[in-house]
Structures are given as structure tokens and as C-alpha cells.
Design a protein around this motif. Structure first.
Motif, short mmCIF file in Angstrom:
data_model
loop_
_atom_site.label_atom_id
_atom_site.label_comp_id
_atom_site.label_asym_id
_atom_site.label_seq_id
_atom_site.Cartn_x
_atom_site.Cartn_y
_atom_site.Cartn_z
N ASP A 35 0.84 -1.19 0.00
CA ASP A 35 0.00 0.00 0.00
C ASP A 35 0.88 1.25 0.00
OD1 ASP A 35 -1.77 2.12 0.59
OD2 ASP A 35 -3.15 0.72 1.54
N ALA A 36 0.65 2.11 -0.96
CA ALA A 36 1.48 3.30 -1.10
C ALA A 36 1.43 4.19 0.14
CB ALA A 36 1.04 4.10 -2.33
N LEU A 37 0.35 4.11 0.90
CA LEU A 37 0.29 4.92 2.12
C LEU A 37 1.46 4.55 3.03
CD1 LEU A 37 -3.51 4.89 3.03
CD2 LEU A 37 -2.16 6.83 2.18
N LYS A 38 1.90 3.30 2.92
CA LYS A 38 3.05 2.86 3.71
C LYS A 38 4.35 2.95 2.89
CE LYS A 38 4.36 -0.74 6.81
NZ LYS A 38 4.36 -2.18 6.98
N THR A 39 4.32 2.41 1.67
CA THR A 39 5.59 2.30 0.92
C THR A 39 6.14 3.66 0.49
OG1 THR A 39 4.50 2.04 -1.23
CG2 THR A 39 4.96 0.02 0.01
N LEU A 40 5.26 4.66 0.38
CA LEU A 40 5.74 6.00 0.00
C LEU A 40 5.89 6.92 1.21
CD1 LEU A 40 3.79 6.68 -3.35
CD2 LEU A 40 6.07 5.69 -3.03
N SER A 41 5.86 6.32 2.39
CA SER A 41 5.95 7.17 3.59
C SER A 41 7.38 7.34 4.07
CB SER A 41 5.08 6.59 4.72
OG SER A 41 5.62 5.36 5.14
#
Ligand SMILES: C[S@@+](CC[C@H](N)C(=O)[O-])C[C@H]1O[C@@H](n2cnc3c(N)ncnc32)[C@H](O)[C@@H]1O
Length: 218
Positions: free
Chosen positions: A138-144
């Protein structure tokens, strides 16, 4: 002559756009229009929605692909972040432009493992793997975490209701004059209200093909 309009990428993109056109999802097709609309606007059901659409490519249009290539070339961009890889069609356009700029890095994000695997294959076939890091999950995690200090261009093309949240993750890393390209942003009125507001720190216009094109000015 450039990377986008010569082999191996040009014939590869012709083939991939044709495959994208032919893809179907009976599970998604069975949804009513009301349910589709509800899911597209839901901030909690996006995993379910994109699970139903895992065989659909949902690529940017050919015109938007060209726009991305031109923006990256004309700004001399080096650091790009993408939300929503799918089968890698937009990523290939961005990576081609980075190649023609002399190099750089794209961080892109996709939570569907089969799409990540196919994107790796397509990038290898296009000779562009060295420029791209695909973060699975999930980008909310991987792009954080672990983003470049200065981002030249952000492409928003994942779950529409998350556009403001993804922008939050990297807003303070956007370079002055960085472009943010948001596909189908009409599905996220909160995002449009934010980037179009006076004093928002952006100049923003609705562009062709459902694109909202914004430039960081704050
Ligand atoms: C519209 S498609 C992207 C198309 C791609 N940019 C292209 O032009 O080929 C959206 C993709 O984002 C992925 N996605 C949606 N929400 C996500 C999230 N929160 N994290 C990671 N991937 C997500 C979906 O699985 C889907 O493959």
C-alpha cells in the motif's frame, strides 16, 4: 529520435496498449454503476475495488503518456514518484524521458503482486529497469519513507480518494515548480479543492483527458 519513439520501447508500448484494451474483468463488469461510483469514492474500500480490477490495466491514455514524457524532458526532471504502477505503461513513459534526460530515478508503488511482476518484465523489455524502483504494498506505507529530498514530478494514479494523503507524504519534498499530475482527479473533489484553492501553494488547471495539472509554487 528518442527512447519513446524507437525500438524497443515504441513497439512494446503498441503491444501493451493493445493488451490493455483487450483486458476484461467479469467481477468488475458485474458491479452496478452505483456500486462502482461508491467504491471509486470510498477511502476504505479501495483494496476491494482494485482487487476486483486486478486484471484491468487502467493505463494513462496515449496522450497523457506523451504529456508525461514531455513534462519530464522539458523540466530536466531527475527524481519522480508515481502512485499506481499497474502494468507499467505510465512508468515506461516516465522512464523513457529520464533516460533521454541522462538518467534519474522513479519510485513507483503498486499493491497487486501480479501487476508488480508484469511491470518488472515490461521495464526489462524496454531496457529501463535500472531507472525504476517498484515498491510493492500500500502506497500509504511504501511511499511514507525513503523518498528523495527533492522531487521534480509526482504522478497520482492510484486510488483516487487517497490523492490528498499521498500528496501529504511528499509535499515538503516537492521542488519549487515541481509538477503534480493527477489522473481522474474528478473522483476526488477534496484533492481538486486543495490544489485549486488560493494560497494553496499550487497553480492548478484541469487539463485534457481528466488530468489535473498542478505546479508547486509555495
Ligand atoms: C489507474 S491504475 C494505474 C495505471 C498506471 N499508472 C498506468 O498508466 O499504466 C491504478 C493502480 O494503482 C493501484 N493502487 C491503487 N491504490 C493503491 C495503493 N493505495 N497502493 C498501491 N497501489 C495502489 C491499483 O492496484 C492499480 O493497479
Amino acid at each position: 529520435m528518442n527512447t519513446l519513439n524507437t525500438a524497443p520501447l515504441a513497439p512494446l508500448l503498441d503491444r501493451l496498449f493493445a493488451e490493455a484494451d483487450a483486458a476484461t474483468s467479469p467481477a468488475f463488469a458485474a458491479l452496478s454503476h452505483e456500486e462502482r461510483d461508491r467504491l471509486m469514492h470510498s477511502k476504505t474500500d479501495y483494496l476491494h475495488l482494485y482487487g476486483l480490477m486486478k486484471d484491468l490495466w487502467l493505463p494513462v491514455s496515449r496522450e497523457t503518456g506523451l504529456l508525461l514524457y514531455m513534462l519530464v524532458r522539458s523540466t530536466g526532471a531527475r527524481n519522480i514518484v508515481e502512485f499506481g504502477t499497474s502494468f507499467g505503461i505510465s512508468t515506461l513513459h516516465l522512464a523513457a524521458a529520464l533516460r533521454d534526460n541522462g538518467g534519474g530515478r522513479i519510485i513507483t508503488s503498486e499493491f497487486e503482486p501480479s501487476k508488480v511482476a508484469r511491470s518488472h518484465e515490461h521495464l526489462a523489455e524496454g531496457g529501463l529497469s535500472d531507472l525504476v524502483e517498484i515498491r510493492e504494498g500500500d502506497a500509504l506505507k511504501t511511499l511514507s519513507t525513503d523518498l528523495p529530498d527533492a522531487i521534480d514530478l509526482l504522478l497520482l494514479d492510484g486510488a483516487k480518494p487517497l490523492y490528498p494523503d499521498i500528496l501529504d507524504l511528499m509535499e515538503n519534498r516537492l521542488k519549487p515548480n515541481a509538477f503534480v499530475v493527477a489522473d481522474n482527479a474528478d473522483f476526488c473533489p477534496a484533492y481538486l479543492a486543495r490544489v485549486r484553492a488560493a494560497q494553496s501553494g499550487y497553480m492548478s488547471i484541469p487539463f485534457a483527458d481528466g488530468i489535473e495539472l498542478s505546479m508547486r509554487v509555495g
